[in-house]
Design an enzyme around this catalytic site. Structure first.
Site, PDB file in Angstrom:
ATOM      1  N   LYS A   1       0.835  -1.207   0.000  1.00 52.05           N
ATOM      2  CA  LYS A   1       0.000   0.000   0.000  1.00 52.05           C
ATOM      3  C   LYS A   1       0.873   1.262   0.000  1.00 52.05           C
ATOM      4  O   LYS A   1       2.053   1.219   0.349  1.00 52.05           O
ATOM      5  CB  LYS A   1      -0.907  -0.011   1.225  1.00 52.05           C
ATOM      6  CG  LYS A   1      -0.169  -0.056   2.563  1.00 52.05           C
ATOM      7  CD  LYS A   1      -1.110  -0.370   3.721  1.00 52.05           C
ATOM      8  CE  LYS A   1      -0.350  -0.423   5.031  1.00 52.05           C
ATOM      9  NZ  LYS A   1      -1.189  -0.952   6.127  1.00 52.05           N
TER      10      LYS A   1
ATOM     11  N   TYR B   1      17.387  29.304   8.552  1.00 55.26           N
ATOM     12  CA  TYR B   1      16.350  30.009   9.316  1.00 55.26           C
ATOM     13  C   TYR B   1      16.586  29.903  10.821  1.00 55.26           C
ATOM     14  O   TYR B   1      16.809  28.806  11.347  1.00 55.26           O
ATOM     15  CB  TYR B   1      14.978  29.409   9.013  1.00 55.26           C
ATOM     16  CG  TYR B   1      14.480  29.659   7.617  1.00 55.26           C
ATOM     17  CD1 TYR B   1      14.227  30.948   7.160  1.00 55.26           C
ATOM     18  CD2 TYR B   1      14.256  28.588   6.751  1.00 55.26           C
ATOM     19  CE1 TYR B   1      13.755  31.169   5.869  1.00 55.26           C
ATOM     20  CE2 TYR B   1      13.781  28.799   5.465  1.00 55.26           C
ATOM     21  CZ  TYR B   1      13.530  30.091   5.032  1.00 55.26           C
ATOM     22  OH  TYR B   1      13.059  30.301   3.767  1.00 55.26           O
TER      23      TYR B   1
END
Ligand SMILES: *Cc1c(COP(=O)(O)O)cnc(C)c1O
Length: 353
Positions: free
Chosen positions: A34, A249
Site C-alpha cells: 500500500k 532560518y
C-alpha cells in the site's frame, strides 16, 4: 527532481526470504504494498516481488487498478471500504474487496468477491463481534457477492509479549468458527510474523508490509532484514563560512570553526522532515557529514569542515546501512513507515537488480 531513489531488489528478496523462513509449510504470502509500496514505488516493487508472493494487498482501489494496468495477475486485496465511486472497479479490475461494514452489501456490484475484516480490537475498520449474526444473514441474502476470505488486524503486534495480541487472536478464532469453514483466513502483519511465532497466527496466509522493505515493526531489531532503499542527491553549492556564523532560518546552528557548508537541494517538501534538523548525517564519498541548520522546504545543509568538496558531488541521504529510515525515525520520534512513505512520490525510483 534534484534527487533519486534506488531500490535494491536483492534486499527485497532477502527480506521475502527472511519472512518465508518463518512460515509454516503451505502458508501463503500476501505482500502489503500500500501507499506506493511504503514509498518504494508501487509498480517496481510489485514486479520484483511477483514471482515470490501469492497475493498483493493495497490500501485503495486506485492502487489495485495501477497493478492491473502493468499486468499483475495475482489476486489483489483492497483494504479500504468500497463506495459508489469505486464499487464498479472491483469487478472491472478483478480486485477482492474488503467487507468491513455490513452496509457494503448494498454498495458492492454483483460478481464482486470479498474478504470480511473482523474488528477484534483495533477499532479502526472491521465488523464488530456483535454484528456477526447480521453479517451471516447478509452473506446468505446476497448470493451475487462471493465471500472468499476472513481476516483481522492486530493493534499491538509491534510490541513483543503484549497479552492483547493473544486476546485478539482468541476472539478472532471464536468468531471465525461461526463463518463457513472453507474461507481463506489471515491475521499476521510484520509484528505478528516476527514477534509472535509461538502463537497460532499464520492460518492460510500472512500480510507482511514494512518487513518487505527491511524494517521491523517495533523497536526489537530483526537481524536478517535489510533496508532496501537508497536516496541520493548532490551538492548544489559549496561555500566557506567563518567560526560563529549561523546557518539557515533562525540560526539554529552556528559554525564551531571555519569551514565549508554544502547545500543539498532536498528539504522537507521532498521528505526530509524538518524535525530532523541538526540530528542526522549525510554520506559523501564514504564519509559522514552532519546536517546543520534548519531543514528548509527545498534545501538542507551539511558542514564539511575543511573538506572543500566540489559542486555536483553525490550525496547519499539514506542508505541501506546505518543511515536508514529507522535511524531517521528514531531521531524524529516516529516509525520508519512514516519516513519512507513521506518521500515524495514524484521523485524517480530506479530498481537495482
Ligand atoms: C498495513 C497493514 C498490514 C501490514 O502491516 P506491517 O506492520 O507493515 O507488516 C497488514 N494488514 C493490514 C490490514 C494493514 O493495514
Amino acid at each position: 527532481m534534484n534527487s533519486k531513489i534506488f531500490v535494491h531488489e536483492e534486499k527485497l528478496l532477502n527480506n521475502i526470504y527472511a519472512i518465508k523462513k518463518r512460515l509454516n509449510p503451505g502458508v501463503q504470502t500476501m505482500a502489503v504494498i500500500k501507499d506506493n509500496a511504503y514509498g518504494h514505488g508501487l509498480e517496481g516493487v510489485a514486479k520484483c516481488l511477483s514471482p515470490h508472493v501469492s497475493w498483493f494487498c493495497v490500501a485503495r482501489v486506485d492502487e489495485g487498478v495501477r497493478l492491473r494496468e502493468i499486468g499483475i495477475k495475482h489476486p489483489i486485496l483492497v483494504f479500504e471500504i468500497p463506495n459508489n465511486r469505486t464499487a464498479a472497479l472491483y469487478v472491472q479490475y478483478d480486485l477482492t474487496a474488503t467487507l468491513a461494514d455490513v452496509s457494503s452489501f448494498d454498495v458492492l456490484e454483483p460478481g464482486t468477491s470479498f474478504h470480511v475484516n473482523l474488528d477484534t480490537g483495533m477499532h479502526r475498520l472491521g465488523v464488530l463481534p456483535e454484528e456477526v449474526p447480521v453479517l451471516l444473514d447478509k452473506i446468505d441474502w446476497h448470493p451475487e457477492l462471493t465471500c472468499t476470505g476472513v481476516y483481522t488486524h492486530f493493534a499491538k503486534a509491534d510490541d513483543p509479549g503484549n497479552p492483547e495480541v493473544e486476546a485478539q487472536l482468541r476472539l478472532f478464532k471464536s468468531l471465525r468458527a461461526k463463518l463457513p469453514g472453507d474461507l481463506m483466513t489471515h491475521t499476521a502483519n510484520t509484528g505478528a510474523i516476527f514477534y509472535y511465532s509461538e502463537l497460532d497466527v499464520q492460518f492460510d496466509a500472512v500480510r507482511p508490509g514494512v518487513s518487505l522493505f527491511g524494517y521491523g515493526a517495533g523497536d526489537v531489531v530483526i537481524e536478517d532484514l535489510s533496508p532496501a532503499l537508497v536516496w541520493k542527491s548532490f551538492l548544489m553549492q559549496v561555500k566557506f563560512i567563518r567560526k560563529g556564523e549561523p546557518v539557515s532560518y533562525g540560526g539554529r546552528w552556528v559554525a564551531p570553526e571555519d569551514g565549508y557548508i554544502g547545500t543539498i537541494p532536498v528539504g522537507y517538501a521532498a521528505g526530509i522532515h524538518r524535525i530532523l534538523t541538526n540530528k542526522i548525517h549525510f554520506q559523501i564519498g564514504g564519509k559522514l557529514y552532519p546536517q546543520v541548520g534548519t531543514i528548509s522546504m527545498d534545501y538542507s545543509m551539511v558542514f564539511l569542515g575543511n573538506d572543500h568538496l566540489q559542486v555536483g558531488e553525490e550525496v547519499t541521504l539514506l542508505n541501506t546501512e546505518s543511515q536508514n529510515a529507522k535511524n531517521w525515525a528514531t531521531h524524529a520520534g516516529t516509525i520508519p513507515y512514516e519516513i519512507t512513505t513521506g518521500i515524495h512520490p514524484l521523485i524517480p525510483r530506479e530498481y537495482i537488480p
